[in-house]
Scaffold this motif. Sequence first.
Motif, PDB file in Angstrom:
ATOM      1  N   ALA A  58      -6.554  27.001 -20.346  1.00  0.00           N
ATOM      2  CA  ALA A  58      -5.577  25.916 -20.341  1.00  0.00           C
ATOM      3  C   ALA A  58      -4.177  26.501 -20.550  1.00  0.00           C
ATOM      4  O   ALA A  58      -3.933  27.202 -21.534  1.00  0.00           O
ATOM      5  N   ARG A  59      -3.302  26.188 -19.619  1.00  0.00           N
ATOM      6  CA  ARG A  59      -1.909  26.632 -19.720  1.00  0.00           C
ATOM      7  C   ARG A  59      -1.010  25.480 -19.293  1.00  0.00           C
ATOM      8  O   ARG A  59      -1.373  24.672 -18.455  1.00  0.00           O
ATOM      9  N   GLY A  60       0.168  25.427 -19.885  1.00  0.00           N
ATOM     10  CA  GLY A  60       1.111  24.363 -19.563  1.00  0.00           C
ATOM     11  C   GLY A  60       0.763  23.084 -20.313  1.00  0.00           C
ATOM     12  O   GLY A  60      -0.097  23.061 -21.192  1.00  0.00           O
ATOM     13  N   THR A  61       1.448  22.027 -19.968  1.00  0.00           N
ATOM     14  CA  THR A  61       1.194  20.729 -20.600  1.00  0.00           C
ATOM     15  C   THR A  61      -0.212  20.253 -20.236  1.00  0.00           C
ATOM     16  O   THR A  61      -0.609  20.302 -19.082  1.00  0.00           O
ATOM     17  N   ILE A  62      -0.929  19.804 -21.248  1.00  0.00           N
ATOM     18  CA  ILE A  62      -2.283  19.292 -21.055  1.00  0.00           C
ATOM     19  C   ILE A  62      -2.263  17.789 -21.297  1.00  0.00           C
ATOM     20  O   ILE A  62      -1.704  17.322 -22.295  1.00  0.00           O
ATOM     21  N   ARG A  63      -2.880  17.049 -20.388  1.00  0.00           N
ATOM     22  CA  ARG A  63      -2.991  15.594 -20.522  1.00  0.00           C
ATOM     23  C   ARG A  63      -4.458  15.255 -20.726  1.00  0.00           C
ATOM     24  O   ARG A  63      -5.307  15.634 -19.945  1.00  0.00           O
ATOM     25  N   ALA A  64      -4.718  14.533 -21.807  1.00  0.00           N
ATOM     26  CA  ALA A  64      -6.075  14.083 -22.112  1.00  0.00           C
ATOM     27  C   ALA A  64      -6.181  12.612 -21.750  1.00  0.00           C
ATOM     28  O   ALA A  64      -5.287  11.821 -22.061  1.00  0.00           O
ATOM     29  N   VAL A  65      -7.276  12.261 -21.095  1.00  0.00           N
ATOM     30  CA  VAL A  65      -7.513  10.882 -20.680  1.00  0.00           C
ATOM     31  C   VAL A  65      -8.880  10.451 -21.200  1.00  0.00           C
ATOM     32  O   VAL A  65      -9.865  11.170 -21.044  1.00  0.00           O
ATOM     33  N   CYS A  66      -8.899   9.286 -21.827  1.00  0.00           N
ATOM     34  CA  CYS A  66     -10.151   8.728 -22.340  1.00  0.00           C
ATOM     35  C   CYS A  66     -10.306   7.320 -21.802  1.00  0.00           C
ATOM     36  O   CYS A  66      -9.388   6.506 -21.913  1.00  0.00           O
TER      37      CYS A  66
END
Length: 170
Positions: A120-128
């Motif tokens: 994982a690199r850069g901005t990470i977006r988590a979606v639930c």
Amino acid sequence: MKLADLSLASIAATSRRNTLRDLWDRLHRLPGGKRLFSRLIGAMAPYTDTIRADVELLERGRAEVSMRDRPRLRNHLRSVHAVALVNLAELTGNTALSYALPDDARFIVAGLSIEYLKKARGTIRAVCECPVPESSERREYQIPVSLRDATGVEVARATLRSLVGPKKQA
């Protein structure tokens, strides 16, 4: 009364309403409201605040939370550390479920599993996208969370096993 009784987490646990939902509904439309809400979540769970994630979207059964890549979140391979990713997954799943709860319900995470699919690199977006409990009846829910990088590639996938039940009567 103890000072700990005045914490946001303590107030939320004993309130007759869904405090997290009330806060989001009041703040998210205001300038800087999402950022303030995200910092309040950090105050409720100080360890969670170490990743400085921002709640971007919150509605019944859905949450989107982003985490900027920062040097202090990286591992020796110069990618986002696994623990930062699991922290983001837990925050996202917990926020989605908490927002969806009936006013008289509470929850606790009883288990968590995560698969790391790619560095994982850069901005990470988590979606639930989670189930919406219809009552505070004691029940276990599986809460799925997908973590994606800025290009949309899934870097990790988590599942929280959460127990929902009625709030304790004060």
